[in-house]
Write a protein that holds these residues in place. Structure first.
Motif, PDB file in Angstrom:
ATOM      1  N   ALA A  73     -81.785 -25.890 -34.232  1.00 44.94           N
ATOM      2  CA  ALA A  73     -80.855 -24.650 -33.723  1.00 44.94           C
ATOM      3  C   ALA A  73     -80.400 -25.276 -32.750  1.00 44.94           C
ATOM      4  N   GLN A  74     -79.743 -26.383 -32.409  1.00 49.92           N
ATOM      5  CA  GLN A  74     -78.350 -27.497 -31.566  1.00 49.92           C
ATOM      6  C   GLN A  74     -77.217 -27.138 -32.678  1.00 49.92           C
ATOM      7  N   PRO A  75     -76.788 -27.084 -32.037  1.00 48.65           N
ATOM      8  CA  PRO A  75     -74.985 -27.915 -33.065  1.00 48.65           C
ATOM      9  C   PRO A  75     -74.745 -28.854 -32.100  1.00 48.65           C
ATOM     10  N   ARG A  76     -73.951 -29.429 -33.529  1.00 51.15           N
ATOM     11  CA  ARG A  76     -73.741 -30.418 -33.662  1.00 51.15           C
ATOM     12  C   ARG A  76     -72.534 -30.602 -34.076  1.00 51.15           C
ATOM     13  N   LEU A  78     -80.147 -25.080 -43.063  1.00 50.35           N
ATOM     14  CA  LEU A  78     -78.772 -24.789 -44.087  1.00 50.35           C
ATOM     15  C   LEU A  78     -78.433 -23.868 -43.348  1.00 50.35           C
ATOM     16  N   LEU A  79     -78.734 -22.770 -43.158  1.00 46.10           N
ATOM     17  CA  LEU A  79     -77.523 -21.735 -43.011  1.00 46.10           C
ATOM     18  C   LEU A  79     -76.994 -21.987 -41.746  1.00 46.10           C
ATOM     19  N   ILE A  80     -77.784 -22.587 -40.943  1.00 42.01           N
ATOM     20  CA  ILE A  80     -77.675 -22.423 -39.019  1.00 42.01           C
ATOM     21  C   ILE A  80     -76.120 -23.264 -38.938  1.00 42.01           C
ATOM     22  N   ARG A  81     -76.907 -25.005 -39.887  1.00 45.78           N
ATOM     23  CA  ARG A  81     -75.691 -25.587 -39.989  1.00 45.78           C
ATOM     24  C   ARG A  81     -74.600 -25.151 -40.253  1.00 45.78           C
ATOM     25  N   GLU A  82     -74.545 -24.449 -41.334  1.00 46.76           N
ATOM     26  CA  GLU A  82     -73.283 -23.885 -42.201  1.00 46.76           C
ATOM     27  C   GLU A  82     -72.475 -23.205 -40.811  1.00 46.76           C
ATOM     28  N   LEU A  83     -72.858 -22.017 -40.086  1.00 50.12           N
ATOM     29  CA  LEU A  83     -72.959 -21.017 -38.651  1.00 50.12           C
ATOM     30  C   LEU A  83     -71.830 -21.780 -38.034  1.00 50.12           C
ATOM     31  N   PHE A  84     -72.535 -23.193 -38.110  1.00 50.68           N
ATOM     32  CA  PHE A  84     -71.791 -23.341 -36.758  1.00 50.68           C
ATOM     33  C   PHE A  84     -70.465 -24.586 -37.041  1.00 50.68           C
ATOM     34  N   THR A  85     -70.688 -24.907 -38.433  1.00 51.16           N
ATOM     35  CA  THR A  85     -69.958 -26.227 -39.234  1.00 51.16           C
ATOM     36  C   THR A  85     -68.277 -24.810 -39.288  1.00 51.16           C
ATOM     37  N   ASP A  86     -69.077 -23.780 -39.922  1.00 51.84           N
ATOM     38  CA  ASP A  86     -67.623 -22.200 -39.869  1.00 51.84           C
ATOM     39  C   ASP A  86     -66.782 -22.221 -38.637  1.00 51.84           C
ATOM     40  N   LEU A 102     -64.994 -31.130 -25.802  1.00 47.41           N
ATOM     41  CA  LEU A 102     -64.712 -29.719 -25.701  1.00 47.41           C
ATOM     42  C   LEU A 102     -65.477 -29.036 -27.278  1.00 47.41           C
ATOM     43  N   GLY A 103     -65.469 -29.756 -27.590  1.00 41.37           N
ATOM     44  CA  GLY A 103     -65.848 -28.327 -29.361  1.00 41.37           C
ATOM     45  C   GLY A 103     -67.670 -28.355 -29.302  1.00 41.37           C
ATOM     46  N   GLN A 104     -68.163 -29.437 -28.246  1.00 39.45           N
ATOM     47  CA  GLN A 104     -68.974 -29.291 -28.089  1.00 39.45           C
ATOM     48  C   GLN A 104     -69.466 -27.989 -27.270  1.00 39.45           C
ATOM     49  N   GLN A 105     -68.533 -28.346 -26.101  1.00 37.85           N
ATOM     50  CA  GLN A 105     -69.229 -27.351 -25.581  1.00 37.85           C
ATOM     51  C   GLN A 105     -68.332 -26.056 -26.195  1.00 37.85           C
ATOM     52  N   LYS A 106     -67.678 -25.914 -26.608  1.00 34.97           N
ATOM     53  CA  LYS A 106     -67.387 -24.221 -27.258  1.00 34.97           C
ATOM     54  C   LYS A 106     -68.587 -23.930 -27.972  1.00 34.97           C
ATOM     55  N   LEU A 107     -69.148 -25.048 -29.298  1.00 37.01           N
ATOM     56  CA  LEU A 107     -70.274 -24.688 -29.893  1.00 37.01           C
ATOM     57  C   LEU A 107     -71.378 -24.008 -28.952  1.00 37.01           C
ATOM     58  N   LEU A 108     -71.159 -25.113 -27.937  1.00 38.58           N
ATOM     59  CA  LEU A 108     -72.755 -23.659 -27.123  1.00 38.58           C
ATOM     60  C   LEU A 108     -72.548 -23.096 -26.468  1.00 38.58           C
ATOM     61  N   ALA A 109     -71.632 -22.214 -26.159  1.00 40.89           N
ATOM     62  CA  ALA A 109     -70.929 -21.603 -25.577  1.00 40.89           C
ATOM     63  C   ALA A 109     -70.872 -20.587 -26.732  1.00 40.89           C
ATOM     64  N   PHE A 110     -70.424 -20.796 -28.040  1.00 45.34           N
ATOM     65  CA  PHE A 110     -70.967 -19.646 -28.996  1.00 45.34           C
ATOM     66  C   PHE A 110     -72.405 -19.556 -29.604  1.00 45.34           C
ATOM     67  N   ARG A 111     -73.105 -20.574 -29.125  1.00 46.06           N
ATOM     68  CA  ARG A 111     -75.346 -20.455 -29.475  1.00 46.06           C
ATOM     69  C   ARG A 111     -75.117 -19.114 -28.613  1.00 46.06           C
TER      70      ARG A 111
END
Length: 285
Positions: A282-285, A105-113, A249-258
Motif C-alpha cells: 500500500a506504500q507507493p514506491r 500487482l494492481l496497486i503497483r500498477e496504479l501508482f506507476t500509472d 517531490l515525486g514521493q510526496q505526490k504519490l503519498l498525497a495521491f494515496r
C-alpha cells in the motif's frame, strides 16, 4: 500453362506452406513438456526482468544467462504441470496467495500509472530549489576542535598550543573525537547550528585563526576550538540537486495521491490518526 500443371504447382505450394507452419510455430517455442509447448516469449520476458534488475544494480549479465533462463522456464513448466495434476490450484492456500499477488500487482500498477501521468515539472523543481537555497543562506564555519574528558587536561593542552605546539598535532594525539582527530581536529565547513549550543556560541565569537582561551564544556566533554575560516553558505547548483529534488517531490505526490484515495473512500473502517509505516503493497514506491 495447362490446367493440370497449374494445379500441380499450387498443390506443391500448399504442401510446402503446410510443412512450414509447424516449423514456424516451433521457432516460437523453446520446448514442449508432456506435449504442451513452452513459448519463447515466456523466456524473453524473464530475461528482460533479469537484465533490468542487473542494470539497476550496476551488474553485468553472465554470458550463459540465456541458457539459464531457458532451463528455468522449462523447469517451471514441469513443476507447474505437476502442481496442476495434483489439484493444488484449487487449494485455499493457493487461492489466497493468488489474490494477494493480484492486489499487489494492481496497486503497483496504479501508482506507476499515476506517476507516469503526473510527473514532477521543472517549475516544481525550481521552486523547491529556490526554497532550499533561501533556507541555506547564512554563514558557514570551518573549525577544528580537540575533545577531552577533563577540564584540567584541556587547560594543559591549551597551554601547550600557546607555547608553540601545533593545534593539528595535539588534536591527532589527544582528541577523543577520533573522527576529526585523524584530520587534525578539522570539522570541515558547516553552519553554526550543526553543533551543540555551547560549541556554536563559542565558535561564532572567534576571529579567523583564533583559538578559545578557555575550554568549552558540552555534553560530550571539554572542547578546545580553533576557527579556521568563515564564508557565506555554499549552495550546490540546481543541476547537482535536481535528481534528489525530483525524487522527493515525486514521493510526496504519490503519498498525497494515496491519502486522497483513502480520504474519499466510503468505508466504516477507522484508520489510526498517526499510523506506523504503511504495508509495503500500500506504500507507493
Amino acid at each position: 500453362m495447362k490446367p493440370s500443371i497449374l494445379a500441380a504447382r499450387l498443390a506443391s505450394i500448399g504442401l510446402a506452406a503446410a510443412l512450414l507452419v509447424p516449423t514456424f510455430a516451433a521457432a516460437q517455442n523453446i520446448a514442449t513438456v508432456n506435449g504442451k509447448p513452452v513459448p519463447k516469449a515466456r523466456a524473453d520476458a524473464l530475461m528482460t526482468q533479469v537484465v533490468q534488475q542487473a542494470m539497476s544494480q550496476g551488474q553485468q549479465v553472465p554470458p550463459d544467462m540465456d541458457r539459464q533462463i531457458k532451463d528455468e522456464v522449462v523447469l517451471r513448466e514441469i513443476f507447474v504441470q505437476e502442481a496442476e495434476k495434483r489439484g493444488l490450484p484449487a487449494s485455499e492456500s493457493y487461492q489466497q496467495q493468488m489474490e494477494n499477488a493480484r492486489q499487489s500487482l494492481l496497486i503497483r500498477e496504479l501508482f506507476t500509472d499515476y506517476q507516469k501521468n503526473n510527473p514532477v515539472s521543472d517549475a516544481d523543481i525550481q521552486a523547491e530549489y529556490d526554497k532550499f537555497k533561501a533556507q541555506a543562506s547564512g554563514k558557514e564555519y570551518r573549525a577544528r576542535h580537540i575533545l577531552v574528558d577533563k577540564e584540567a587536561e584541556a587547560k594543559a593542552l591549551i597551554k601547550r598550543i600557546k607555547g608553540g605546539a601545533k593545534f593539528e598535532d595535539v588534536a591527532k594525539k589527544s582528541s577523543k573525537d577520533t573522527g576529526s582527530a585523524t584530520n587534525g581536529g578539522d570539522l570541515d565547513w558547516a553552519p553554526a547550528d550543526n553543533y551543540v549550543p555551547e560549541f556554536s556560541e563559542a565558535m561564532v565569537k572567534l576571529k579567523k585563526g583564533e583559538m578559545t582561551a578557555q575550554p568549552v564544556k558540552s555534553q560530550f566533554g571539554w572542547h578546545i576550538l580553533k576557527l579556521e575560516d568563515v564564508r557565506e553558505a555554499q549552495v550546490p547548483p540546481l543541476e547537482e540537486l535536481k535528481p534528489q529534488i525530483e525524487q522527493r517531490l515525486g514521493q510526496q505526490k504519490l503519498l498525497a495521491f494515496r491519502d486522497e484515495l483513502k480520504n474519499k473512500a466510503k468505508t466504516d473502517y477507522k484508520f489510526e490518526e498517526a499510523p506506523a509505516a504503511a504495508p509495503s503493497d500500500a506504500q507507493p514506491r
